[in-house]
Design a protein around this motif. Structure first.
Motif, mmCIF file in Angstrom:
data_model
loop_
_atom_site.group_PDB
_atom_site.id
_atom_site.type_symbol
_atom_site.label_atom_id
_atom_site.label_comp_id
_atom_site.label_asym_id
_atom_site.label_seq_id
_atom_site.Cartn_x
_atom_site.Cartn_y
_atom_site.Cartn_z
ATOM 1 N N THR A 1 0.595 -1.399 0.189
ATOM 2 C CA THR A 1 0.085 0.178 -0.088
ATOM 3 C C THR A 1 1.235 1.062 -0.240
ATOM 4 O O THR A 1 0.603 2.820 -0.535
ATOM 5 C CB THR A 1 -0.765 0.286 0.761
ATOM 6 O OG1 THR A 1 0.071 -0.077 2.605
ATOM 7 C CG2 THR A 1 -1.986 -1.282 0.646
ATOM 8 N N ASP A 2 1.903 0.988 0.721
ATOM 9 C CA ASP A 2 3.068 2.436 0.639
ATOM 10 C C ASP A 2 3.235 2.803 -0.930
ATOM 11 O O ASP A 2 3.913 3.374 -1.568
ATOM 12 C CB ASP A 2 3.898 2.182 1.202
ATOM 13 C CG ASP A 2 4.510 3.382 1.633
ATOM 14 O OD1 ASP A 2 3.921 4.231 2.067
ATOM 15 O OD2 ASP A 2 5.893 3.591 1.373
ATOM 16 N N ALA B 1 3.311 6.809 2.243
ATOM 17 C CA ALA B 1 2.597 7.954 3.467
ATOM 18 C C ALA B 1 2.590 9.094 3.572
ATOM 19 O O ALA B 1 1.323 9.758 4.435
ATOM 20 C CB ALA B 1 3.667 7.532 4.650
ATOM 21 N N LEU C 1 -0.687 10.881 3.199
ATOM 22 C CA LEU C 1 -2.130 10.660 3.988
ATOM 23 C C LEU C 1 -2.683 11.615 5.181
ATOM 24 O O LEU C 1 -3.245 11.370 5.783
ATOM 25 C CB LEU C 1 -1.766 9.329 4.707
ATOM 26 C CG LEU C 1 -0.821 8.106 4.555
ATOM 27 C CD1 LEU C 1 -0.896 6.379 4.906
ATOM 28 C CD2 LEU C 1 -2.124 7.724 3.064
ATOM 29 N N SER D 1 0.647 -1.921 4.876
ATOM 30 C CA SER D 1 -0.265 -1.283 5.978
ATOM 31 C C SER D 1 -1.855 -1.373 5.530
ATOM 32 O O SER D 1 -1.656 -1.573 5.042
ATOM 33 C CB SER D 1 0.417 0.013 6.418
ATOM 34 O OG SER D 1 0.104 0.581 5.414
ATOM 35 N N ARG E 1 -3.616 1.062 5.494
ATOM 36 C CA ARG E 1 -4.167 2.293 4.593
ATOM 37 C C ARG E 1 -6.346 1.381 3.894
ATOM 38 O O ARG E 1 -5.429 1.884 2.867
ATOM 39 C CB ARG E 1 -3.402 3.483 4.959
ATOM 40 C CG ARG E 1 -2.812 2.935 2.954
ATOM 41 C CD ARG E 1 -1.267 3.374 2.897
ATOM 42 N NE ARG E 1 -0.346 3.311 4.256
ATOM 43 C CZ ARG E 1 0.683 4.451 3.817
ATOM 44 N NH1 ARG E 1 1.138 4.247 2.899
ATOM 45 N NH2 ARG E 1 1.419 3.204 4.698
ATOM 46 N N HIS F 1 -6.569 4.844 2.240
ATOM 47 C CA HIS F 1 -6.582 5.433 1.495
ATOM 48 C C HIS F 1 -6.035 4.421 0.192
ATOM 49 O O HIS F 1 -5.714 5.357 -0.900
ATOM 50 C CB HIS F 1 -4.995 7.154 1.500
ATOM 51 C CG HIS F 1 -5.667 7.186 3.568
ATOM 52 N ND1 HIS F 1 -5.488 6.730 4.415
ATOM 53 C CD2 HIS F 1 -5.791 8.652 3.143
ATOM 54 C CE1 HIS F 1 -6.011 7.711 4.573
ATOM 55 N NE2 HIS F 1 -6.200 8.891 4.227
#
Length: 199
Positions: free
Chosen positions: A21-22, A27, A30, A73, A75, A77
C-alpha cells in the motif's frame, strides 16, 4: 458508492507482484481527510518515469496486477487513491486480506484469477485491446473470445451491485428494523426500558 455491474475498457498492464500500500499511495499523501485528489499520489514513485504504464493508460478503469496486491499497511487511502485515479476494478492472482476488505467497502471490485489468465489479460492489455468485467455473471472477457470466470463472495457482490456498503444496506432495512423494535417493545417492555410495576 457507485453501483457496479459491468466495466469495459483499456486496462493498465502493470503485472508487478507484492505491491504494497505504500507503493499504491505513499505515507506523505495520508495527511488529508478527504478522498479527492489522492489519485495524483497513486503510484507516484513509479510515475516519476515519464514513460510509465499508469500515465500511458490514463483513465483506464481496470488495473491488472501481480500476486499479493495491496500487502503492507492497512491504509484505507489505497483504494481511495485507486478510485480517484479512475480505476474501478483490479485483476490479480491474489490480494492482501485487509486491502481486499477496504476495497470492497469503497466500491472497488477485486477479481482473482489464476496466473495463466492474468498473463493472457496482460498480453491483451499490452496490445491496447479492451477487457470487459461482468460482475453479474462473474466473467472477464476479451474481444478474442477469452472467457475467464471468477468466484465472488455473495454478500460483497450484493454490496457492489447495489452500490451500498454495510451501513447503506442496513439503512435500507429501516422499516423492517422499526417494525421489529415496535413489536419487541410491545411484547417485552422491560427490554425497551419501561418501568416494571408491581401489582
Amino acid at each position: 458508492m457507485q453501483a457496479f455491474t459491468t466495466v469495459s475498457g483499456q486496462a493498465i498492464p502493470f503485472g508487478a507482484a507484492n505491491i504494497d500500500t505504500d507503493v499504491i499511495i505513499p505515507a506523505r499523501f495520508l495527511k488529508t481527510i478527504t478522498r479527492a485528489g489522492l489519485g495524483k499520489g497513486a503510484f507516484c514513485v513509479l510515475r516519476e518515469n515519464s514513460d510509465n504504464v499508469f500515465d500511458r493508460n490514463a483513465g483506464a478503469p481496470i488495473l491488472i496486477a501481480g500476486d499479493n496486491f495491496g500487502c503492507g499497511s492497512s491504509r484505507e487511502h489505497a483504494p481511495w487513491a485507486l478510485g480517484d485515479l479512475g480505476i474501478r476494478a483490479v485483476i490479480s492472482p491474489g490480494f492482501a486480506d485487509i486491502f481486499a476488505g477496504n476495497a470492497y467497502k469503497n466500491g472497488l471490485l477485486l477479481v482473482t484469477l489464476p496466473q495463466e489468465a492474468v498473463d493472457r489479460l496482460l498480453e491483451v492489455a499490452n496490445d491496447g485491446h479492451p477487457i470487459t468485467i461482468d460482475l453479474e455473471n462473474q466473467v472477464v472477457t476479451t474481444p478474442f473470445q477469452d472467457r475467464f470466470e471468477f468466484a465472488m463472495d455473495p454478500f460483497r457482490k450484493q454490496c457492489l451491485v447495489s452500490g451500498q456498503d454495510e451501513i447503506g444496506l442496513t439503512l435500507g432495512m429501516s422499516p423492517a428494523i422499526a417494525a421489529h423494535e415496535a413489536r419487541l417493545s410491545a411484547e417485552r417492555p422491560w427490554l425497551a426500558g419501561a418501568a416494571c410495576r408491581a401489582d
